[in-house]
Design an enzyme around this catalytic site. Structure first.
Site, PDB file in Angstrom:
ATOM      1  N   LYS A  20      -7.126  76.483   3.174  1.00 61.69           N
ATOM      2  CA  LYS A  20      -8.395  76.607   3.918  1.00 61.69           C
ATOM      3  C   LYS A  20      -9.587  76.496   2.965  1.00 61.69           C
ATOM      4  O   LYS A  20     -10.548  75.784   3.240  1.00 61.69           O
ATOM      5  CB  LYS A  20      -8.457  77.954   4.669  1.00 61.69           C
ATOM      6  CG  LYS A  20      -7.364  78.137   5.709  1.00 61.69           C
ATOM      7  CD  LYS A  20      -7.512  79.430   6.479  1.00 61.69           C
ATOM      8  CE  LYS A  20      -7.335  80.686   5.647  1.00 61.69           C
ATOM      9  NZ  LYS A  20      -5.982  80.858   5.070  1.00 61.69           N
ATOM     10  N   ARG A  94      -9.186  86.589  12.713  1.00 62.11           N
ATOM     11  CA  ARG A  94      -7.772  86.636  12.352  1.00 62.11           C
ATOM     12  C   ARG A  94      -6.955  87.450  13.339  1.00 62.11           C
ATOM     13  O   ARG A  94      -5.751  87.607  13.169  1.00 62.11           O
ATOM     14  CB  ARG A  94      -7.675  87.324  11.003  1.00 62.11           C
ATOM     15  CG  ARG A  94      -7.159  86.485   9.879  1.00 62.11           C
ATOM     16  CD  ARG A  94      -7.037  87.459   8.730  1.00 62.11           C
ATOM     17  NE  ARG A  94      -6.419  86.952   7.575  1.00 62.11           N
ATOM     18  CZ  ARG A  94      -7.029  86.260   6.627  1.00 62.11           C
ATOM     19  NH1 ARG A  94      -8.285  85.924   6.754  1.00 62.11           N
ATOM     20  NH2 ARG A  94      -6.375  85.908   5.561  1.00 62.11           N
ATOM     21  N   ARG A 128      -1.996  79.970  -8.558  1.00 60.47           N
ATOM     22  CA  ARG A 128      -3.399  79.983  -8.156  1.00 60.47           C
ATOM     23  C   ARG A 128      -4.251  80.836  -9.097  1.00 60.47           C
ATOM     24  O   ARG A 128      -3.894  81.947  -9.439  1.00 60.47           O
ATOM     25  CB  ARG A 128      -3.553  80.528  -6.736  1.00 60.47           C
ATOM     26  CG  ARG A 128      -5.019  80.850  -6.439  1.00 60.47           C
ATOM     27  CD  ARG A 128      -5.381  80.919  -5.013  1.00 60.47           C
ATOM     28  NE  ARG A 128      -4.601  81.842  -4.242  1.00 60.47           N
ATOM     29  CZ  ARG A 128      -4.731  81.947  -2.928  1.00 60.47           C
ATOM     30  NH1 ARG A 128      -5.587  81.175  -2.289  1.00 60.47           N
ATOM     31  NH2 ARG A 128      -3.995  82.804  -2.275  1.00 60.47           N
ATOM     32  N   ARG A 161      -5.219  86.651  -8.060  1.00 63.28           N
ATOM     33  CA  ARG A 161      -5.473  87.651  -7.021  1.00 63.28           C
ATOM     34  C   ARG A 161      -4.322  88.643  -6.936  1.00 63.28           C
ATOM     35  O   ARG A 161      -3.162  88.244  -6.939  1.00 63.28           O
ATOM     36  CB  ARG A 161      -5.655  86.950  -5.665  1.00 63.28           C
ATOM     37  CG  ARG A 161      -7.014  86.304  -5.548  1.00 63.28           C
ATOM     38  CD  ARG A 161      -7.170  85.431  -4.332  1.00 63.28           C
ATOM     39  NE  ARG A 161      -6.540  85.883  -3.108  1.00 63.28           N
ATOM     40  CZ  ARG A 161      -6.680  85.253  -1.944  1.00 63.28           C
ATOM     41  NH1 ARG A 161      -7.449  84.178  -1.862  1.00 63.28           N
ATOM     42  NH2 ARG A 161      -6.060  85.697  -0.874  1.00 63.28           N
ATOM     43  N   ARG A 172       1.540  89.152   3.851  1.00 65.66           N
ATOM     44  CA  ARG A 172       0.481  88.337   4.481  1.00 65.66           C
ATOM     45  C   ARG A 172       1.079  87.312   5.439  1.00 65.66           C
ATOM     46  O   ARG A 172       0.518  87.055   6.507  1.00 65.66           O
ATOM     47  CB  ARG A 172      -0.343  87.635   3.388  1.00 65.66           C
ATOM     48  CG  ARG A 172      -1.288  88.587   2.671  1.00 65.66           C
ATOM     49  CD  ARG A 172      -1.700  88.081   1.303  1.00 65.66           C
ATOM     50  NE  ARG A 172      -2.467  86.858   1.350  1.00 65.66           N
ATOM     51  CZ  ARG A 172      -2.572  85.991   0.341  1.00 65.66           C
ATOM     52  NH1 ARG A 172      -1.926  86.219  -0.788  1.00 65.66           N
ATOM     53  NH2 ARG A 172      -3.302  84.925   0.461  1.00 65.66           N
TER      54      ARG A 172
HETATM   55  P1  G5P Z   1      -8.333  85.342   2.577  1.00 66.12           P
HETATM   56  O1  G5P Z   1      -9.073  85.225   1.324  1.00 66.12           O
HETATM   57  O2  G5P Z   1      -8.881  84.723   3.803  1.00 66.12           O
HETATM   58  P2  G5P Z   1      -5.830  83.983   3.058  1.00 66.12           P
HETATM   59  O3  G5P Z   1      -4.584  84.719   2.792  1.00 66.12           O
HETATM   60  O4  G5P Z   1      -6.086  83.645   4.464  1.00 66.12           O
HETATM   61  O5  G5P Z   1      -6.882  84.842   2.262  1.00 66.12           O
HETATM   62  P3  G5P Z   1      -6.118  82.220   1.009  1.00 66.12           P
HETATM   63  O6  G5P Z   1      -5.044  82.903   0.225  1.00 66.12           O
HETATM   64  O7  G5P Z   1      -7.536  82.364   0.575  1.00 66.12           O
HETATM   65  O8  G5P Z   1      -5.964  82.601   2.472  1.00 66.12           O
HETATM   66  P4  G5P Z   1      -6.470  79.421   1.530  1.00 66.12           P
HETATM   67  O9  G5P Z   1      -7.936  79.580   1.438  1.00 66.12           O
HETATM   68  O10 G5P Z   1      -5.869  79.001   2.836  1.00 66.12           O
HETATM   69  O11 G5P Z   1      -5.709  80.699   1.032  1.00 66.12           O
HETATM   70  O12 G5P Z   1      -5.942  78.393   0.471  1.00 66.12           O
HETATM   71  P5  G5P Z   1      -6.598  77.850  -0.897  1.00 66.12           P
HETATM   72  O13 G5P Z   1      -7.117  78.970  -1.699  1.00 66.12           O
HETATM   73  O14 G5P Z   1      -7.451  76.665  -0.610  1.00 66.12           O
HETATM   74  O15 G5P Z   1      -5.273  77.250  -1.572  1.00 66.12           O
HETATM   75  C1  G5P Z   1      -4.262  78.108  -2.032  1.00 66.12           C
HETATM   76  C2  G5P Z   1      -3.829  77.651  -3.440  1.00 66.12           C
HETATM   77  O16 G5P Z   1      -3.186  76.396  -3.311  1.00 66.12           O
HETATM   78  C3  G5P Z   1      -4.993  77.395  -4.420  1.00 66.12           C
HETATM   79  O17 G5P Z   1      -4.566  77.725  -5.732  1.00 66.12           O
HETATM   80  C4  G5P Z   1      -5.269  75.896  -4.306  1.00 66.12           C
HETATM   81  O18 G5P Z   1      -5.849  75.349  -5.497  1.00 66.12           O
HETATM   82  C5  G5P Z   1      -3.850  75.405  -4.105  1.00 66.12           C
HETATM   83  N1  G5P Z   1      -3.730  74.171  -3.347  1.00 66.12           N
HETATM   84  C6  G5P Z   1      -4.429  73.722  -2.281  1.00 66.12           C
HETATM   85  N2  G5P Z   1      -3.965  72.545  -1.861  1.00 66.12           N
HETATM   86  C7  G5P Z   1      -2.916  72.237  -2.694  1.00 66.12           C
HETATM   87  C8  G5P Z   1      -2.003  71.162  -2.773  1.00 66.12           C
HETATM   88  O19 G5P Z   1      -2.061  70.207  -1.990  1.00 66.12           O
HETATM   89  N3  G5P Z   1      -1.054  71.226  -3.745  1.00 66.12           N
HETATM   90  C9  G5P Z   1      -0.979  72.261  -4.645  1.00 66.12           C
HETATM   91  N4  G5P Z   1      -0.025  72.255  -5.572  1.00 66.12           N
HETATM   92  N5  G5P Z   1      -1.819  73.303  -4.609  1.00 66.12           N
HETATM   93  C10 G5P Z   1      -2.767  73.284  -3.644  1.00 66.12           C
HETATM   94  O20 G5P Z   1      -8.077  86.882   2.906  1.00 66.12           O
HETATM   95  C11 G5P Z   1      -7.620  87.766   1.943  1.00 66.12           C
HETATM   96  C12 G5P Z   1      -7.503  89.150   2.495  1.00 66.12           C
HETATM   97  O21 G5P Z   1      -8.785  89.597   2.932  1.00 66.12           O
HETATM   98  C13 G5P Z   1      -8.660  90.396   4.108  1.00 66.12           C
HETATM   99  C14 G5P Z   1      -7.167  90.596   4.317  1.00 66.12           C
HETATM  100  O22 G5P Z   1      -6.768  91.727   3.582  1.00 66.12           O
HETATM  101  C15 G5P Z   1      -6.583  89.310   3.699  1.00 66.12           C
HETATM  102  O23 G5P Z   1      -5.230  89.448   3.323  1.00 66.12           O
HETATM  103  N6  G5P Z   1      -9.303  89.706   5.221  1.00 66.12           N
HETATM  104  C16 G5P Z   1      -9.324  90.114   6.498  1.00 66.12           C
HETATM  105  N7  G5P Z   1      -8.781  91.200   7.095  1.00 66.12           N
HETATM  106  C17 G5P Z   1      -8.963  91.310   8.433  1.00 66.12           C
HETATM  107  N8  G5P Z   1      -9.618  90.387   9.182  1.00 66.12           N
HETATM  108  C18 G5P Z   1     -10.162  89.287   8.608  1.00 66.12           C
HETATM  109  N9  G5P Z   1     -10.814  88.384   9.355  1.00 66.12           N
HETATM  110  C19 G5P Z   1     -10.033  89.122   7.214  1.00 66.12           C
HETATM  111  N10 G5P Z   1     -10.450  88.165   6.359  1.00 66.12           N
HETATM  112  C20 G5P Z   1      -9.994  88.531   5.148  1.00 66.12           C
HETATM  113 MG    MG Z   2      -9.204  81.240   1.004  1.00 65.39          MG
END
Ligand code: G5P
Ligand code: MG
Length: 219
Positions: A20, A94, A128, A161, A172
């Site tokens: 995302k 979410r 990451r 993280r 998660r």
């Molecule tokens: P977050 O921060 O919203 P998540 O778990 O939804 O966390 P996250 O982990 O931030 O999502 P993302 O944004 O979907 O993941 O993905 P990203 O960071 O772009 O990519 C993930 C990794 O893969 C990175 O290292 C990137 O470089 C790599 N990558 C991407 N594409 C590729 C690819 O094609 N190949 C490869 N090899 N790598 C790739 O929420 C965190 C916490 O905050 C709270 C909760 O506690 C949650 O767990 N929270 C909430 N709680 C309640 N309600 C809400 N609305 C909340 N929002 C946050």
């Molecule tokens: Mg994110």
């Protein structure tokens, strides 16, 4: 599709680490929309040790969701700050409770849902690295930082993280299945959800941008 006031209100859904943040940063670059990431904002509060940061830290560390009442109040206030600009929400809503609360004050126009297999996700979180102040995210082998452990733009330290530890990632993904998947149906029922499947962000991005191009042409 009708878009109110011609200011696009969009959001991006997808499992933890589905890309995302990565896809959002490409959308921001190409379409100049505001990226509002709930996770990035919460991590910033934790880093700065604000009252909110202290309240939510343990939830994030353990991979659990922050309670709805806290999240809804916080994110609706954040959205007010960007109400006259197009925005892209990431990480909120979410839960169906959050989706309902958002819909009441601000119906969204477009919902993008990233569909990436869980085995790909589990593998990629291990490599990451993030720059907390900006939310810039790296992955060794995919977008490796130019200098090891340092942010490309500021040269500041990158961190891993706490919720990328295997047990927190597992938690998660479980929560995503039970609590967040119904949010997809919430937007499907409203007829505004568009799904994008792939194993990599490079595979998903051309499909997303083709879709958004078609939307922006109508604005
Ligand atoms: P977050 O921060 O919203 P998540 O778990 O939804 O966390 P996250 O982990 O931030 O999502 P993302 O944004 O979907 O993941 O993905 P990203 O960071 O772009 O990519 C993930 C990794 O893969 C990175 O290292 C990137 O470089 C790599 N990558 C991407 N594409 C590729 C690819 O094609 N190949 C490869 N090899 N790598 C790739 O929420 C965190 C916490 O905050 C709270 C909760 O506690 C949650 O767990 N929270 C909430 N709680 C309640 N309600 C809400 N609305 C909340 N929002 C946050
Ligand atoms: Mg994110």
């Amino acid at each position: 599709m009708t878009i109110k006031n011609k200011i696009l209100k969009s959001l991006i859904l997808g499992a933890p680490a589905s890309g995302k943040g990565t896809i959002s940063s490409r959308i921001v670059m190409k379409y100049s929309v505001e990226h509002v990431s709930s996770g990035d904002k919460l991590r910033d509060h934790i880093e700065k040790k604000t009252e909110l940061g202290k309240e939510v830290k343990s939830y994030l560390d353990e991979g659990k969701l922050v309670p709805d009442n806290v999240m809804i109040k916080f994110m609706l206030a954040e959205l007010k700050k960007v109400q006259n600009r197009p925005w892209l929400l990431d990480g909120f809503p979410r839960t169906v409770g959050q989706a309902n609360a958002l819909w009441k004050v601000q119906p969204v126009d477009v919902v993008l849902n990233l569909v990436v297999p869980f085995e790909v996700i589990i593998d990629r979180v291990k490599s990451r690295w993030v720059h907390l102040p900006s939310g810039r995210v790296y992955n060794i082998g995919f977008n490796t930082p130019k200098s090891e452990g340092k942010d490309d733009v500021t040269g500041e330290d990158l961190i891993q993280r706490p919720d990328d530890k295997p047990e927190a990632v597992q938690k998660r993904l479980e929560i995503y299945e039970q609590v967040t998947r119904p949010v997809i149906n919430f937007y499907k029922d409203k007829g505004i959800l568009k799904e994008f499947e792939g194993r990599t962000s490079d595979e998903i991005w051309p499909k997303v941008t083709a879709y958004l191009d078609s939307i922006f042409q109508k604005l």
